[in-house]
Enzyme design. Structure first.
Site, PDB file in Angstrom:
ATOM      1  N   ASP A 378      83.780 -61.814 -11.587  1.00 22.03           N
ATOM      2  CA  ASP A 378      84.213 -63.149 -11.986  1.00 22.03           C
ATOM      3  C   ASP A 378      85.476 -62.953 -12.826  1.00 22.03           C
ATOM      4  O   ASP A 378      85.771 -61.840 -13.277  1.00 22.03           O
ATOM      5  CB  ASP A 378      83.116 -63.885 -12.773  1.00 22.03           C
ATOM      6  CG  ASP A 378      83.379 -65.391 -12.802  1.00 22.03           C
ATOM      7  OD1 ASP A 378      84.533 -65.812 -12.542  1.00 22.03           O
ATOM      8  OD2 ASP A 378      82.444 -66.164 -13.090  1.00 22.03           O
TER       9      ASP A 378
HETATM   10  C1  BGC Z   1      84.312 -69.074 -12.469  1.00 19.70           C
HETATM   11  C2  BGC Z   1      84.213 -68.659 -11.035  1.00 19.70           C
HETATM   12  C3  BGC Z   1      85.503 -68.955 -10.335  1.00 19.70           C
HETATM   13  C4  BGC Z   1      86.629 -68.245 -11.048  1.00 19.70           C
HETATM   14  C5  BGC Z   1      87.977 -68.453 -10.398  1.00 19.70           C
HETATM   15  C6  BGC Z   1      85.547 -68.522 -13.153  1.00 19.70           C
HETATM   16  O1  BGC Z   1      85.733 -69.147 -14.365  1.00 19.70           O
HETATM   17  O2  BGC Z   1      83.163 -68.669 -13.166  1.00 19.70           O
HETATM   18  O3  BGC Z   1      83.155 -69.324 -10.416  1.00 19.70           O
HETATM   19  O4  BGC Z   1      85.419 -68.584  -9.000  1.00 19.70           O
HETATM   20  O5  BGC Z   1      86.698 -68.730 -12.371  1.00 19.70           O
HETATM   21  O6  BGC Z   1      88.436 -69.720 -10.573  1.00 19.70           O
END
Ligand code: BGC
Length: 988
Positions: A378
């Site tokens: 993530d």
């Molecule tokens: C989220 C993810 C997301 C990523 C990219 C993170 O803050 O937890 O689910 O895919 O950002 O935007």
């Protein structure tokens, strides 16, 4: 439109500049630990221990001062001027000394108290067992060809080229929220990774689909697939290689969890089937789907270090059986469906960060579940360099290291060095890259027809920018580089004619609307007002009043707030990275107004949550009142109205309960009929209004996306017979969900700890175990017609035996030379133009890099899981043990869709035959569902069939580390309309 000035590019087009949590709630926590430079004064406020010390300090100081002043006066009186002079000379110094002493003592006390607290609350090591080395990809025959091709390509790559594939180029360095480094020499592209799951984040001319929770509420496998396919097609047409969805973590352990709405509902089987269908849809379009967030990403508070205060992310602590039977289950289904990517989560699991947790990534995912694709972190979920690589992480996103957009990657050049000095074996790096390249081949992304080559060979790649809405813009907005170009080509990917995705979005939103109450068959409404049976003697126009802010548009437009983080007007999506730009949003107000025949119906509206006290007739004059209320939540990097991601309670927001009560009591002077419409991210407590005499009908419309109003009208007027069912339980009080259902809002240690001590008992499993009657149970939903279940048949396919077949061995993964190249080959090429903060794989110097002198002692290999063998686990787990069939008949007068649900109850009072230990099972658990379309009239009847697999009938035995089917006692099979309404039951 360029973003307003107060926003920067940090989180995309419309992100706020400052720490994006609002400040209208007293928040000592945030202030105390929000940044690295928090002072100990802040610590005082934060911890009860320290707080007392702080108060004491302040009191003492004042007291000491008063004492000194009076003794000086006494002295002046008693011993004369000399003393007084001495006092004058000494007092400031004494005072100063005392202050210093007090300060030092207090600081020491605070530090020691803080230290003791930190030491005492710090978790012990070893709570998550080690699992090494990382199983290699390429062992499953379904991926065999792709691995062969990938190996051929990877063999030609240099060290830096390989590293480039594993590392994001940095936040907002290219057009997508995540971009991997390319290998232009071999025509391997930079992969564009973009959110998901509601639609395409930061993209123009794309569909804002209903949220995951709405998709789950349809219980329609075919729609789930179609949704995935449309989503995937839009992604491909925008040049997105990897979609960051679907989402099954959070699973929904805490009903107030901020991101539950991105997933499909609070049950592993509902989540698993929905995710698998979505993945197949996305991947059939050639786009790599990402199942996220692995794992136990159940709450937003403390999900990351520092953001909520504590210097460590929360640890979600769960036992092995719970992991298997609840949280990992939908991931298993996703891997079985062939998902190309998995995103590990921000949080820790059993006190080891999920993105460096070897038990989870190496053990569960890659060994037991046989995952063949790549694990990506993530965004900033990676917290270590070497450790995460060895624990099974394959790609770091967005590339930056421990801090947002700092350009200091934990990999990139660091990974290059780590391979050169032997800290990360070449073998591991090869596997990392091969997994990415194999996924690319597996999804057919090497086809230049569908995926035009990227520069310098073609003009392929993403045709939109996440960072500006203008046609031209910066090519690398995250760096200081000023090169510009065409960044938005405004490709319309919404489909056309019969394939217009808005039509699909409308269908999903309508089918995902749950009819909870329909007294006197008030619904469906008639467009002409009075229904035949009501008409007699009614000469007047039918009067309808629409109430509540949730019925109308946000005057500033549906995209006014960053990542949809505000609750103004009708709620069609939660907020965060899972939200998208609405191309349009049909509001309930406009759609309902348009639907009624204005010749015969007079519609009044008050789209506000406060009724005007001076105009009682507004409510009293109506025959029917339609009142709207909602509850919002989202991802924790944004906050709205005191909600920092997770909801603060399960109530309707913005005075929704009071509004409904007033409308229901006043409507038609008490004789009117009130219809309640709720848009929500999850369960809301309805006790304040649900039993009011005036409340005749309640529709839970979940989060419907862009077609909100149209879909609602479809259901209100019966063009679509409601067939949505609850993807979670609606309890009568928050406490009814049990102690394990509570979000941890205040840290309980230096590493906040969430213990999943309720184990398997979440949502309906908890209600059932504790015998608590919910308001509406999981799986519940009404229709305008009625259905009957009959003729249960259970056909076993052999005898019960406890264990699956032995794990089959897979095919051989590719092998490469493990020779470490000369470090000089990893240096920046001469004359290389570096962009600031852009992440490259090259190193500045070879100084200090030592090749490992001798081969390292091999790590002892963790034993392979008997539950593994192919994608999703041992194939024997998925063999059908029973066929269960039943007849379903439409017994009403309208055509409709029935949702038939299969639940199983494993043997009661069961004891493990080997150990004689009691094994506890939930009262019943969902194991399958089918949606059946049945015509009205002659009472159409169809047969539904379920294949019940070995896994469906087994529990996870921690000692054997395998799924075990209880052979003693009987297994109950239930065919149901909801988790508590099971007309048919039988035994095996
Ligand atoms: C989220 C993810 C997301 C990523 C990219 C993170 O803050 O937890 O689910 O895919 O950002 O935007």
């Amino acid at each position: 439109m360029p973003p307003p000035e107060s926003y920067e590019l940090r989180r995309g087009k419309y992100s706020k500049l400052d720490t994006p949590v609002d400040d209208d709630r007293p928040t000592p926590l945030r202030n105390s630990f929000d940044s690295n430079d928090s002072s100990y004064e802040d610590l005082d406020e934060f911890d009860p221990l320290n707080y007392d010390a702080g108060t004491l300090k302040r009191k003492r100081s004042k007291g000491d001062l008063r004492a000194r002043k009076s003794s000086a006066n006494d002295a002046r009186d008693a011993i004369g001027e000399g003393v007084i002079r001495r006092e004058r000379r000494c007092t400031p110094m004494k005072l100063c000394c005392s202050l210093v002493l007090i300060f030092v003592t207090t600081t020491v006390l605070i530090l020691s108290a803080g230290g003791i607290w930190a030491w005492k609350s710090a978790p012990k090591d070893g709570q998550s067992p080690p699992w090494y080395p990382t199983p290699k990809g390429g062992t499953d025959k379904d991926w065999g060809k792709s691995y062969e091709k990938a190996a051929e390509l990877v063999k030609q790559m240099t060290l830096v080229e390989k590293v480039n594939v594993t590392t994001g180029t940095g936040w907002s360095m290219q057009m997508c929220v995540g971009n991997t480094g390319p290998v232009p020499r071999l025509k391997f592209p930079s992969l564009c990774l973009q959110d998901g799951p509601l639609g395409l984040r930061f993209a123009d001319n794309a569909t804002a689909f209903p949220a995951g929770v709405t998709v789950g509420a349809t219980w329609n496998k075919d729609l789930m697939y179609q949704h995935g396919q449309a989503h995937g097609k839009e992604a491909r047409l925008k040049g997105i290689h990897v979609l960051l969805g679907p989402c099954v973590g959070p699973l929904g352990r805490m009903p107030a969890g901020g991101r539950n709405w991105e997933g499909f509902g609070t049950d592993p089987v509902l989540q698993g089937i929905s995710a698998a269908q979505t993945i197949k849809g996305i991947q059939d379009e050639g786009v790599i789907a990402t199942i996220k967030h692995f794992i136990a990403n159940e709450q937003e508070h403390f999900r990351q270090a520092w953001r909520w205060g504590p210097p460590n992310a929360i640890s979600e602590n769960l036992d092995d059986r719970t992991l298997h039977e609840l949280y990992a289950w939908p991931f298993a289904d996703s891997v079985k469906a062939g998902v190309g990517s998995v995103m590990c989560s921000y949080n820790q699991v059993n006190n080891s960060y999920a993105c460096q947790n070897s038990k989870l990534m190496n053990g569960i995912l890659k060994d037991e579940l046989g995952f063949q694709g790549f694990v990506q972190s993530d965004w900033l979920g990676q917290r270590s360099g070497v450790a995460s690589a060895l624990a099974g992480l394959d790609v770091t996103m967005p590339g930056d290291g421990l801090k947002w957009a700092d350009g200091n990657s934990l990999w990139g050049p660091q990974l290059t060095k780590a391979v050169l000095n032997g800290s990360v074996p070449m073998e591991r790096l090869d596997d990392m890259v091969t997994r990415v390249v194999a996924a690319w081949y597996q999804l057919g992304q090497d086809d230049p027809e569908k995926w035009p080559l990227q520069p310098p060979y073609g003009d392929g790649g993403p045709n939109f920018s996440s960072w500006t809405n203008n046609k031209t813009g910066l090519l690398h907005p995250g760096s200081t580089d000023k090169s510009t170009g065409v960044v938005n080509k405004f490709v319309n990917v919404q489909g056309e004619g019969d394939n217009f995705h808005g039509t699909l979005a409308r269908r999903i939103a309508a089918e995902g609307t749950v009819l909870l109450k329909n007294e006197d068959n008030l619904l469906p409404l008639d467009r002409n007002g009075w229904r035949e049976d009501e008409k007699l003697g009614k000469e007047m126009k039918y009067r309808v009043g629409i109430f509540g802010d949730d019925a109308r548009a946000n005057q500033k437009g549906p995209n006014a707030c960053p990542d949809r983080a505000c609750n103004i007007g009708t709620l069609a999506s939660g907020w965060g990275s899972g939200a998208v730009e609405f191309p349009y949003l049909v509001t309930p107000l406009e759609a309902i107004r348009e639907a009624f025949n204005n010749e015969t119906v007079y519609v009044t509206d008050w789209p506000n949550n406060k009724l005007p006290s001076e105009q009682k007739e507004l409510v009293e004059d109506q025959d029917v009142c339609i009142v709207f209320a909602n509850a919002d939540a989202g991802e924790g990097y944004l906050a709205d109205n005191g909600i920092r991601g997770d909801r603060n309670d399960l109530n309707l927001q913005k005075g929704g309960d009071a509004l409904i009560q007033q409308v229901a009591k006043g409507c038609g002077k008490g004789k009117g009929k009130t219809i309640v419409i709720i848009h929500t991210v999850g369960p809301v407590i309805m006790e304040k209004f649900i039993s009011l005499a005036g409340v005749k009908a309640v529709l839970l419309a979940n989060l419907p996306g862009q077609e909100s109003g149209n879909a609602l009208v479809d259901v209100l007027f019966g063009d679509v017979n409601p067939s949505g069912h609850l993807p979670y339980t609606i309890g009568k009080s928050e406490d009814d969900y049990g102690p394990g259902s509570k979000v941890l809002y205040y840290p309980n240690g230096i590493v906040p700890q969430q213990n999943f001590s309720e184990g398997l008992y979440i949502d309906y499993r908890y209600f059932d175990k504790q015998n608590i009657t919910p308001r509406y149970e999981f799986g519940y939903g009404l229709s305008y017609t009625t259905f009957e279940l009959s003729d249960l048949m259970i056909t076993p396919h052999g005898k019960k035996f406890p264990l699956p077949d032995p794990r089959p061995s897979g095919i051989e993964p590719p092998t490469y030379s493990s020779e470490i190249p000369d470090p000089e080959t990893a240096l920046y090429p001469a004359g290389f133009r570096k962009l600031s903060k852009y992440i490259y794989p090259y190193i500045d110097s070879v100084k200090g890099i030592k090749k490992p002198e001798q081969a390292q002692t091999p790590v002892p290999k963790s034993p392979l899981s008997p539950a593994g063998g192919t994608q999703g686990g041992n194939p024997s787990l998925y063999t059908s043990m029973l066929t269960v069939s039943a007849s379903i008949t439409n017994t009403g007068s309208l055509t409709g869709d029935a949702v038939v649900q299969l639940y199983v109850s494993l043997s009661e009072n069961y004891k493990d035959p080997e150990t004689s230990e009691a094994v506890d099972f939930p009262v019943r658990v969902l194991r399958g569902f089918e949606k059946v379309h049945l015509n009205a009239g002659n009472g159409e009847r169809k047969t539904v069939e379920f294949e019940v697999t070995r896994r469906d009938l087994s529990y996870w035995d921690v000692r054997r580390q395998n799924w075990v089917l209880p052979t003693e006692g009987k297994i109950d099979i239930h065919v149901c309309f909801s988790s508590r309404n099971c007309p048919l039951s039988g035994k095996w």
